[in-house]
Design a protein around this motif. Structure first.
Motif, PDB file in Angstrom:
ATOM      1  N   MET A  49       0.416  -1.452   0.223  1.00 42.63           N
ATOM      2  CA  MET A  49       0.118   0.028  -0.097  1.00 42.63           C
ATOM      3  C   MET A  49       0.997   0.761  -0.098  1.00 42.63           C
ATOM      4  SD  MET A  49      -1.076  -0.398   4.029  1.00 42.63           S
ATOM      5  CE  MET A  49       0.042  -0.231   5.088  1.00 42.63           C
ATOM      6  N   LYS A  50       0.205   2.422  -0.923  1.00 47.99           N
ATOM      7  CA  LYS A  50       0.886   3.000  -0.642  1.00 47.99           C
ATOM      8  C   LYS A  50       0.868   4.639   0.534  1.00 47.99           C
ATOM      9  CE  LYS A  50       3.842   6.314  -4.417  1.00 47.99           C
ATOM     10  NZ  LYS A  50       3.413   7.177  -4.083  1.00 47.99           N
ATOM     11  N   ILE A  51       0.911   5.455   0.584  1.00 43.78           N
ATOM     12  CA  ILE A  51      -0.009   6.843   0.807  1.00 43.78           C
ATOM     13  C   ILE A  51       0.245   7.844   0.347  1.00 43.78           C
ATOM     14  CG2 ILE A  51       0.357   8.118   3.069  1.00 43.78           C
ATOM     15  CD1 ILE A  51       1.908   6.623   4.781  1.00 43.78           C
ATOM     16  N   VAL A  52      -0.263   8.229  -0.053  1.00 47.14           N
ATOM     17  CA  VAL A  52      -1.329   9.839  -1.024  1.00 47.14           C
ATOM     18  C   VAL A  52      -1.846  10.787   0.097  1.00 47.14           C
ATOM     19  CG1 VAL A  52      -2.318  10.759  -2.733  1.00 47.14           C
ATOM     20  CG2 VAL A  52      -1.843   8.084  -2.453  1.00 47.14           C
ATOM     21  N   VAL A  53      -0.900  11.443  -0.410  1.00 44.71           N
ATOM     22  CA  VAL A  53      -1.217  12.831   0.928  1.00 44.71           C
ATOM     23  C   VAL A  53      -1.173  13.945  -0.663  1.00 44.71           C
ATOM     24  CG1 VAL A  53      -0.679  14.588   2.530  1.00 44.71           C
ATOM     25  CG2 VAL A  53      -0.153  12.390   3.275  1.00 44.71           C
ATOM     26  N   ASP A  54      -3.248  14.300   0.023  1.00 40.94           N
ATOM     27  CA  ASP A  54      -3.335  15.595  -0.809  1.00 40.94           C
ATOM     28  C   ASP A  54      -2.804  16.789   0.004  1.00 40.94           C
ATOM     29  OD1 ASP A  54      -4.452  17.536  -1.752  1.00 40.94           O
ATOM     30  OD2 ASP A  54      -6.137  16.918  -3.031  1.00 40.94           O
ATOM     31  N   PHE A  55      -1.834  18.077  -0.760  1.00 37.89           N
ATOM     32  CA  PHE A  55      -0.935  18.324   0.261  1.00 37.89           C
ATOM     33  C   PHE A  55      -1.791  20.135   0.103  1.00 37.89           C
ATOM     34  CE2 PHE A  55       2.553  15.877   0.081  1.00 37.89           C
ATOM     35  CZ  PHE A  55       2.801  15.261   1.504  1.00 37.89           C
ATOM     36  N   ASP A  56      -2.896  19.814  -1.248  1.00 31.86           N
ATOM     37  CA  ASP A  56      -3.316  21.215  -1.027  1.00 31.86           C
ATOM     38  C   ASP A  56      -4.195  21.634   0.233  1.00 31.86           C
ATOM     39  OD1 ASP A  56      -2.275  22.134  -2.945  1.00 31.86           O
ATOM     40  OD2 ASP A  56      -3.465  21.012  -4.415  1.00 31.86           O
ATOM     41  N   LEU A  57      -4.392  20.124   0.607  1.00 29.83           N
ATOM     42  CA  LEU A  57      -6.109  19.859   1.404  1.00 29.83           C
ATOM     43  C   LEU A  57      -5.475  20.053   2.960  1.00 29.83           C
ATOM     44  CD1 LEU A  57      -8.297  17.116  -0.037  1.00 29.83           C
ATOM     45  CD2 LEU A  57      -8.667  19.795  -0.543  1.00 29.83           C
ATOM     46  N   CYS A  58      -4.612  19.730   3.411  1.00 26.51           N
ATOM     47  CA  CYS A  58      -3.475  19.564   4.133  1.00 26.51           C
ATOM     48  C   CYS A  58      -2.921  20.426   5.476  1.00 26.51           C
ATOM     49  CB  CYS A  58      -2.432  18.522   4.461  1.00 26.51           C
ATOM     50  SG  CYS A  58      -0.875  19.011   5.560  1.00 26.51           S
ATOM     51  N   GLU A  59      -3.513  20.679   6.136  1.00 26.24           N
ATOM     52  CA  GLU A  59      -3.881  22.441   7.970  1.00 26.24           C
ATOM     53  C   GLU A  59      -2.035  21.796   8.714  1.00 26.24           C
ATOM     54  OE1 GLU A  59      -7.098  23.151   8.774  1.00 26.24           O
ATOM     55  OE2 GLU A  59      -7.639  21.852  10.369  1.00 26.24           O
ATOM     56  N   SER A  60      -2.073  21.038   8.486  1.00 28.07           N
ATOM     57  CA  SER A  60      -0.744  20.243   8.861  1.00 28.07           C
ATOM     58  C   SER A  60      -1.342  20.766  10.578  1.00 28.07           C
ATOM     59  CB  SER A  60       0.727  21.739   8.744  1.00 28.07           C
ATOM     60  OG  SER A  60       1.195  21.741   7.376  1.00 28.07           O
ATOM     61  N   ASN A  61      -1.955  20.596  10.679  1.00 26.89           N
ATOM     62  CA  ASN A  61      -2.215  19.914  12.459  1.00 26.89           C
ATOM     63  C   ASN A  61      -2.048  18.765  12.824  1.00 26.89           C
ATOM     64  OD1 ASN A  61      -3.944  17.497  11.562  1.00 26.89           O
ATOM     65  ND2 ASN A  61      -5.796  19.163  11.231  1.00 26.89           N
ATOM     66  N   ALA A  62      -1.061  17.925  12.875  1.00 33.02           N
ATOM     67  CA  ALA A  62      -0.130  16.894  12.862  1.00 33.02           C
ATOM     68  C   ALA A  62      -1.690  15.927  13.658  1.00 33.02           C
ATOM     69  CB  ALA A  62       0.467  17.305  14.208  1.00 33.02           C
ATOM     70  N   ILE A  63      -2.376  15.563  13.213  1.00 34.57           N
ATOM     71  CA  ILE A  63      -3.019  14.673  14.133  1.00 34.57           C
ATOM     72  C   ILE A  63      -3.227  13.395  13.399  1.00 34.57           C
ATOM     73  CG2 ILE A  63      -5.461  13.220  14.050  1.00 34.57           C
ATOM     74  CD1 ILE A  63      -6.719  16.510  14.099  1.00 34.57           C
ATOM     75  N   CYS A  64      -2.496  13.186  12.084  1.00 31.62           N
ATOM     76  CA  CYS A  64      -1.731  12.154  11.829  1.00 31.62           C
ATOM     77  C   CYS A  64      -0.577  11.178  12.475  1.00 31.62           C
ATOM     78  CB  CYS A  64      -1.463  12.231   9.622  1.00 31.62           C
ATOM     79  SG  CYS A  64      -0.508  13.383   9.244  1.00 31.62           S
ATOM     80  N   MET A  65       0.345  12.564  12.598  1.00 28.02           N
ATOM     81  CA  MET A  65       0.693  12.014  13.441  1.00 28.02           C
ATOM     82  C   MET A  65       0.821  11.777  14.919  1.00 28.02           C
ATOM     83  SD  MET A  65       4.787  15.410  13.943  1.00 28.02           S
ATOM     84  CE  MET A  65       3.575  16.225  15.572  1.00 28.02           C
ATOM     85  N   GLN A  66       0.497  11.636  15.519  1.00 27.30           N
ATOM     86  CA  GLN A  66       0.197  11.421  16.539  1.00 27.30           C
ATOM     87  C   GLN A  66       0.005  10.355  17.388  1.00 27.30           C
ATOM     88  OE1 GLN A  66      -2.761  14.070  18.207  1.00 27.30           O
ATOM     89  NE2 GLN A  66      -1.761  16.184  17.992  1.00 27.30           N
ATOM     90  N   ILE A  67      -0.906  10.010  15.592  1.00 26.65           N
ATOM     91  CA  ILE A  67      -1.126   8.675  15.477  1.00 26.65           C
ATOM     92  C   ILE A  67      -0.340   7.290  14.615  1.00 26.65           C
ATOM     93  CG2 ILE A  67      -3.156   6.756  14.536  1.00 26.65           C
ATOM     94  CD1 ILE A  67      -4.984   9.224  13.967  1.00 26.65           C
ATOM     95  N   ALA A  68       0.698   8.359  14.105  1.00 23.50           N
ATOM     96  CA  ALA A  68       1.276   7.513  13.443  1.00 23.50           C
ATOM     97  C   ALA A  68       3.044   8.134  13.282  1.00 23.50           C
ATOM     98  CB  ALA A  68       0.627   6.879  12.253  1.00 23.50           C
TER      99      ALA A  68
END
Ligand code: SF4
Length: 63
Positions: free
Chosen positions: A1-20
């Protein structure tokens, strides 16, 4: 599997970083970095939680 991030949508609130924190990192420059674009199956559960909890729906999984 591959992670795809839409950086135009991301607001850098770091919720994903807290999880993983092995997959995502928001750095001092306030940008999100994907640390491991193709994680193993053992990280699927955590990644799916990131997808669900990202308030901007910026993360998706490509198989
Ligand atoms: S949870 Fe979503 S909006 Fe927040 S840093 Fe991660 S990808 Fe960006």
């Amino acid at each position: 599997m591959k992670i795809v991030v839409d950086f135009d949508l991301c607001e850098s609130n770091a919720i994903c970083m807290q999880i993983a924190p092995d997959l995502f990192e928001v750095r001092d420059d306030d940008f999100l970095y994907v640390l491991n674009e193709e994680p193993g199956e053992d990280r699927r559960e955590a990644l799916e939680e990131c997808v669900q909890r990202c308030p901007k729906q910026a993360i998706s999984i490509a198989e």
